[in-house]
Design an enzyme around this catalytic site. Structure first.
Site, short mmCIF file in Angstrom:
data_model
loop_
_atom_site.label_atom_id
_atom_site.label_comp_id
_atom_site.label_asym_id
_atom_site.label_seq_id
_atom_site.Cartn_x
_atom_site.Cartn_y
_atom_site.Cartn_z
N HIS A 101 -11.91 -15.30 15.32
CA HIS A 101 -10.96 -16.47 15.47
C HIS A 101 -10.71 -17.26 14.32
CE1 HIS A 101 -14.61 -18.32 16.16
NE2 HIS A 101 -13.83 -19.67 15.98
N HIS A 252 -13.46 -16.14 11.40
CA HIS A 252 -14.75 -16.05 11.70
C HIS A 252 -15.41 -15.71 12.75
CE1 HIS A 252 -13.80 -20.25 12.51
NE2 HIS A 252 -14.86 -20.26 13.08
N ARG A 266 -20.66 -30.37 11.09
CA ARG A 266 -19.31 -29.60 10.90
C ARG A 266 -18.06 -30.88 10.54
NH1 ARG A 266 -14.96 -28.22 14.49
NH2 ARG A 266 -14.07 -26.41 14.22
#
Ligand SMILES: [Fe+2]
Length: 275
Positions: A101, A252, A266
């Site tokens: 995705h 990824h 993140r």
């Protein structure tokens, strides 16, 4: 491409490069940043090993590429850093992301990229695979490129919501199914001008203007096509690895093959409307 301030070691022909001779915990001169941006444009995923960076360093790095975004769905790393998410798994929880995705292609303006920093990694497993959607696009026949030229698809988060429900997660406001976004199936990268395939099995629901059978069949073909290992590389994380991927031209896959503790930070960099 020759670089004067950084070392760039490509991981594969199409995608990925390790950048060394850089310490991201301190200030860098403009020339170095220019070269990092060039390497990012050339390789779509760049990673730096053995970095000892604070949360502030991490955010400052992301800001060199755009504006960090506050994510709707992920836990915060710490309350004072709203744009930093914590990805943590002790090995007993389901891994989210073990499907090819691009992140949040359901947004009207999907993220430009993601800067992920590994604090703790499992002894084995937990790799992330990245695939070049430039390479996936370029490998299509001219006839298929003609069919896709100008076509658009609808993206939404139905599948993600169903996944969370299935996993017993209480669906909160930010997880509700939003209005779908319509994006070109082949988008043009705003920096490189290259064309990239922009449909993915997590968010893309249908192709506009086709009937359901046609749409399902063509999407299935594209989802299978883009998974070819020819377009991909596999990143083995280490503690201190900082990776930036270009969400506009990369998909990824988070490998769900690990046991043990994994802890990552993140930061999402906001993007613009695909065209
Ligand atoms: Fe993801």
């Amino acid at each position: 491409m020759t670089y004067e301030t950084i070392n760039v070691s490509p991981a594969t022909t199409h995608i990925g490069a390790e950048i060394s001779n850089v310490d991201l915990s301190g200030p860098l001169d403009n020339k170095t940043w220019d070269e990092i941006h060039q390497a990012f444009a050339a390789h779509s995923v760049i990673y730096f090993r053995d970095q000892s960076i604070s949360v502030d360093d991490h955010i400052a790095f992301a800001e060199k590429f755009g504006k960090p975004e506050e994510p709707k769905k992920l836990p915060k790393y710490s309350p004072q850093y709203p744009t930093v998410s914590l990805i943590e798994n002790d090995g007993t929880k389901a891994v989210v992301g073990n499907r090819w995705h691009s992140d949040n292609s359901d947004y009207r303006e999907p993220p430009l990229g993601v800067a992920m920093y590994a604090e703790v990694v499992p002894e084995t497993g937990g790799d992330t695979l990245f695939a070049s959607m430039y390479a996936a696009h370029d490998a299509l026949s001219d006839r298929m490129k003609d069919i896709l030229d100008g076509a658009t698809a609808l993206h939404d988060n139905t599948n993600v919501q169903n996944y969370y429900k299935g996993a017993g997660v209480i669906v909160q406001d930010g997880m509700a199914v939003d209005e779908p976004s319509e994006h070109p199936i082949v988008r043009t990268h705003p920096v490189t001008g290259r064309k990239a395939l922009f449909v993915n099995a997590v968010y893309t629901q249908s192709i506009v203007g086709l009937n359901k059978n046609e749409s399902d069949a063509l999407l299935a073909l594209l989802f299978t096509h883009l998974q070819a290992p020819d377009f991909a590389f596999r990143l083995r994380w280490q503690p201190g690895t900082l990776t930036l991927w270009d969400n506009r031209c990369v998909q990824h896959y988070a490998s769900a093959d690990y046991l043990g503790h994994r802890r990552m930070r993140r930061v999402v960099v906001g993007g613009d409307r695909p065209y």
